[in-house]
Design a protein around this motif. Sequence first.
Motif, short mmCIF file in Angstrom:
data_model
loop_
_atom_site.label_atom_id
_atom_site.label_comp_id
_atom_site.label_asym_id
_atom_site.label_seq_id
_atom_site.Cartn_x
_atom_site.Cartn_y
_atom_site.Cartn_z
N VAL A 169 42.04 32.83 76.64
CA VAL A 169 42.69 33.23 77.89
C VAL A 169 42.86 32.02 78.81
N GLY A 170 41.81 31.18 78.91
CA GLY A 170 41.92 29.99 79.75
C GLY A 170 43.02 29.05 79.28
N GLY A 171 43.13 28.86 77.97
CA GLY A 171 44.20 28.02 77.44
C GLY A 171 45.58 28.60 77.74
N LEU A 179 43.34 26.80 72.89
CA LEU A 179 43.81 27.81 71.93
C LEU A 179 43.34 27.48 70.52
N LEU A 180 43.39 26.20 70.18
CA LEU A 180 43.03 25.79 68.82
C LEU A 180 41.53 25.78 68.60
N ILE A 181 40.76 25.52 69.64
CA ILE A 181 39.32 25.38 69.48
C ILE A 181 38.60 26.71 69.54
N ALA A 182 39.28 27.76 70.06
CA ALA A 182 38.62 29.06 70.22
C ALA A 182 38.08 29.62 68.90
N ALA A 215 48.81 33.63 64.73
CA ALA A 215 49.87 34.45 65.30
C ALA A 215 49.73 34.54 66.81
N SER A 216 48.49 34.64 67.30
CA SER A 216 48.26 34.69 68.74
C SER A 216 48.68 33.39 69.41
N VAL A 217 48.35 32.24 68.78
CA VAL A 217 48.75 30.95 69.33
C VAL A 217 50.26 30.84 69.40
N VAL A 218 50.93 31.26 68.32
CA VAL A 218 52.40 31.20 68.30
C VAL A 218 52.99 32.08 69.38
#
Length: 860
Positions: free
Chosen positions: A334-336, A379-382, A451-454
């Motif tokens: 969410v923060g990202g 987003l990538l580190i989550a 998919a969420s990142v995209v």
Amino acid sequence: MRKLPTWISRPRPMLSVALVALVAALAFFALHALTREIRMRDVRAAFHAIAGWQIGCALILTALSYFTLTFYDYLALRIIDRPLPWRVAALGSFTSYTLSHNLGLALLTGGSARYRVYSAEGLDGPDVARVIAIASATFWMGVLTITGVALLAHPSALHLSTLAIGPDVTRIVGGAIILAAAGLIALCAYGPGDIRLWGWRLPLPTAPQAMLQIMIASIDLTAASAALFLLIPGADPALLPTFILGYALAIIVALVAHVPGGIGVFEAVVIATVPVDRPALFAALVAYRLIYYVLPLMLGLALLLWREIGSTLRGAQSLLNGLAPMLTAALCFVGGAILLLSGSLPGVPGRIAALRDLAPLPFIEASHFAASLVGTGLLLIAPGLYRRLDGAFLAARSLLLAGAIFSLFKGIDYEEAAVCLNIAALLQGTRHAFYRRTNLVARPLSPGWLASVVAVLMFTIWSGFFAFKHVPYDQSLWWDFAWRGDASRFLRATLGVSVLLAGAGLWHMLGGAPVGTESETEWDDVLRILSTADRTDAMLALTGDKRFLLSPKRDAFIMYQVRGGSWIMMADPVGARDAWPDLIWALRVKADAAQGRLLLYQITAEVLEIAIEMGLQIVKYGEEALVDLSTFTLEGSRMRSLRHTERRASRDGAQFEIVEAGDVPALLPELRDVSDGWLDAKGQREKAFSLGRFDADYMAHFMCALVRHEGRIVAFANIWATGDKRELSVDLMRHVEAAPVGTMDFLFARLMLWGREQGYARFSVGLAPLSGIDARRLSPIWAKAAAVLFRHGERLYGFQGLRAYKEKFAPEWRPRYIAGPRGMGLITALRDLNALIGNPGEIDVPSPPSGRLPPVALAS
């Protein structure tokens, strides 16, 4: 043709991601077309025109909607006859829906939250699955009922963007939906009490319960839609039926699309179906996202954290550590997303002006660019936080602190800075939960998270182009550094995010997979311990496809292998009994540190207590047939069939022979011909891990039992024998098609008689998978599935036939078990086990030295 299903299944996760990305892209394309004429200043003006009473009413209706949501689970628990207090059901329902509403991946996010809450109250995985299924059915019943009522109440033709549907059609469809709901209630009243599918039972509600489900869901959806309707400045109450219909359609499309949070999809359908002022509607949708989605998410995470803190204060620190990865991963995501979205929108003019006196322009531009990179990094580190990686913890904490600083220097965005600092503080408070020291880069992102990142990236890019649609785009924008150069900052930030994502993708593709760092196998110790074994399956240590974990005293070992994320122990440990618990726990620690799951395969009752202490799920695998050689004879009525077969093979010229291990290499060419012919005739290939395979080094370790016919070898079996003569068995059993009838029965009978003469205590005829598993009404689902497969799965394996064949030797049956993680983890581990057994060529470990097995293990 056999390879086709595997070929198709390999790209399935990426195809899923691509499909979600395509749906999200289409949604944002439609949203862009629908908002083509909308200006950002108009949306901002409409947003500020939302009155305080409207926000207050929307908050009250949101609270009513989520309060009603809690009864989904409360009622579902009563339908499955596992009632819990409302406060427990409310916590499970509220936290589940707040997570799944925002992050999508309902089974992973919402399902994990439900399992966390309900498992603490004594519910198992199947019970939680039933709650999820019934709660989902409740929601869909409400959605369809509301849709049907809205269609019946719609006064005129229904307009969906450029598509118009006549009033007669809308009423017919609405009436059909209402009739379907009535039919469902009738089914609950007069139909079967439950639905059974593959041994899994889902109870149906009673008719009053079904009506209560529809009423609860209808109240929920009415309140949720009214919250959005009241946020639209100047909305005409006469549009309410049309609006409720558009809202229901938007919910349906968003759920079917599987886009995380329905972001973009929900907004596009609402804008297309609701005929009101579009800037006002768009502003209302933004406010609705914050009120109905983001605010409950923060509250839900806070409730989960408070519950776990309360448990910690009562002495259950492990529960907080168990929940921290899911909480912090969701919050970092969410923060990202917030940092990325902020980088795509204009800054607040007054704050930008105030920055002129505090920092030079290049520093502000760099901060804006860096904040977007930090958002992408979060987003990538989550996923790494979800896996408890200490490296992910350190990276996320650093990124959050940097994000707070950059937020202040790019536009005095103190709200974003506060969010980042609070998440960082939560991370610091749960730092002990991130203990896994492994390579984050070599772990690929899951398809769902990707998919969420995209989806977030596409939404932020669309937001930027929407906000700056009035700007004429040309090459000079890339180099335009100005106090009001928001469009240029957006372009540079988008470029930086794209470069970072491309670099991360390349990093993942080129990064090597984690490999073991264990020292070379200490074969002298392994062979010495093996010579003390009292079970013949210990000889699987010599198949050349195992790793070994030795006890500190070098008096016991575990043989295991790693496949995917599964650490699979084969059979019981070998050696001193008092070393077994520490050995198995040591393997559990190694697996956990590597983000893996432990599976104990074909263990005996002696290991069950250790598995239970570990909290593993126990599943009966089958039964092992053991023949008491001290009393074995071919005489008597029970042995009539075996005696007849043995004597017939003898009359047909079959001759039994025992070959010492030292003489086996000279026979290997002839034995290989027999083996290859058997494999071709059966349409099989060599297995691994739980079975030996025809390998020259492996065969040279053991004596061999032969059956000759007219001087030619027509059948063989390599002999497993313990040094203390407690047990005798065979591994590979192969014969040619032209062998005399009953050749293998002849071989087994003669070998057992030979073993009795040599003083062996028992003979292991091997396992009968799924044997001895009863499926009763209250049995767990795995037992029911196993019983059905045992009774009706003859075409797949021949379970009953194998049991019947071994029964002819009058054995004593002893159970064997599998112990592994609960829920889907066990299914995944069994899938890895199947791949491990079926793909021997993929296992790369040092083979045991040939000719070095101590003579006592081959005593004849």
